[in-house]
Design an enzyme around this catalytic site. Sequence first.
Site, short mmCIF file in Angstrom:
data_model
loop_
_atom_site.label_atom_id
_atom_site.label_comp_id
_atom_site.label_asym_id
_atom_site.label_seq_id
_atom_site.Cartn_x
_atom_site.Cartn_y
_atom_site.Cartn_z
N ARG A 170 -11.61 -2.32 0.09
CA ARG A 170 -12.03 -2.49 -1.30
C ARG A 170 -10.79 -2.74 -2.14
NH1 ARG A 170 -11.42 2.30 -4.13
NH2 ARG A 170 -12.98 1.66 -5.66
N ARG A 174 -9.68 -2.49 -12.38
CA ARG A 174 -9.83 -1.59 -13.52
C ARG A 174 -10.01 -2.40 -14.80
NH1 ARG A 174 -5.10 2.87 -12.31
NH2 ARG A 174 -5.72 3.38 -10.18
N ARG A 247 3.93 -1.23 12.44
CA ARG A 247 4.81 -2.11 11.68
C ARG A 247 5.97 -1.24 11.19
NH1 ARG A 247 5.73 -7.26 11.48
NH2 ARG A 247 5.88 -7.43 9.22
N ARG A 278 9.60 -5.58 -1.77
CA ARG A 278 9.82 -4.95 -3.07
C ARG A 278 11.26 -4.49 -3.21
NH1 ARG A 278 6.26 0.67 -2.76
NH2 ARG A 278 7.00 1.42 -0.75
N GLU A 298 13.29 -3.78 0.41
CA GLU A 298 12.45 -3.33 1.52
C GLU A 298 11.93 -4.54 2.30
OE1 GLU A 298 8.23 -1.06 1.57
OE2 GLU A 298 9.86 0.03 0.57
N ASP A 348 -0.41 9.81 3.21
CA ASP A 348 0.33 10.07 1.98
C ASP A 348 0.87 11.49 2.06
OD1 ASP A 348 -0.13 7.61 0.70
OD2 ASP A 348 -2.14 8.26 0.10
#
Length: 370
Positions: A170, A174, A247, A278, A298, A348
């Site tokens: 998904r 917003r 990865r 990034r 990165e 996380d």
Amino acid sequence: MSSYDLLVVGSGLFGAIIAHEARAEGKTVLVVEKRDHIGGNCYTEEVDGIHVHKYGAHIFRTSDKSIWEYVEQFCEFNNFVNSPVANYKGELYNMPFNMNTFHALWGVVTPDEARAKIEEQRVACENPRNLEEHVLSLVGRDVYEKLVKGYTEKQWGKPCTELPPSIMRRIPLRMIYDNNYFNDRYQGIPIGGYTAVLEKMLEGCEVRLSTDYLADKEALDALASQVVYTGTLDSYFDYRFGPLEYRSLRFEHERLDVENYQGVAVMNFNDRETPYTRIIEHKHFEFGTQPTTVISREYPQEWTVGIEPFYPMEDAENRARFERYRELAEGEEKVRFGGRLGEYRYYDMQDTVKSALAKYAAWFGGNGVR
């Protein structure tokens, strides 16, 4: 006779919490770490008063008050909120995808105008066969081309037409002007960096750095009554069924004699041509005012055995291989397995804390929160 009640292999967040909980119950704990520093991928190194996230940005966030309060035992959090910027060939867009993003893309002002533009661009597809078809069916051509395609292909090393839709099940859109990347109630960075947090967690434990557990497994196992292993599951069993795939990432760190390089902690580079995904400017995590700065580029890279694994390739083949290793792990009497590598899961930090507390309680009968 064993010298320690518990041997913890790995000093990352999961291992450090296990070690802390054991010490809090009076157990003697030995922690062995293959790297020359504690903290795993959460490790921060101080440069000119700037706490550099050596293995990529780590922003602590959770909506679970008990998890937030648990970590607050070891630090004070600041009020950093992640608001990254996406750079597509010099065009800048706010993330996550919100009304600021849609205004920059199309000049729309109201949520209804944004919805209409997305609907106009959507490419209907009832059963998407790949990530490209999936994303086009959700958000249309502009969002896909400028904000998804290049970044994702760099991250996974494959064209979106060869990636499964499940990578992005998904895409949150917003319809408000809000650049807060996360929805979690509690967000921040530990003041003083993550290394200080891990040091407090490991207080009272013996820590041996630059120690390869698998190279001296028999001797190290003999030192403790029980073992918690947080390394890769396949390497523990000597890759009996072949390696689990990941990865990986490579980081280039650079100290610059400028006060402010990019004006934001995280800037993504969403075109395919820029080789890195990034740039992190670390001082912005703690609102630093130092006259110098440190940035990190990165680079995603292919993983092979011996390179640091970051993101598990959780396709059907690798999940099936993991299940075979998990069955072997369940047969181990003395050793327990956990953490992102031991469980072959992307975690996380909040997930890591929750998992470590729950597993400690299940394994050793602790209360799970201390």
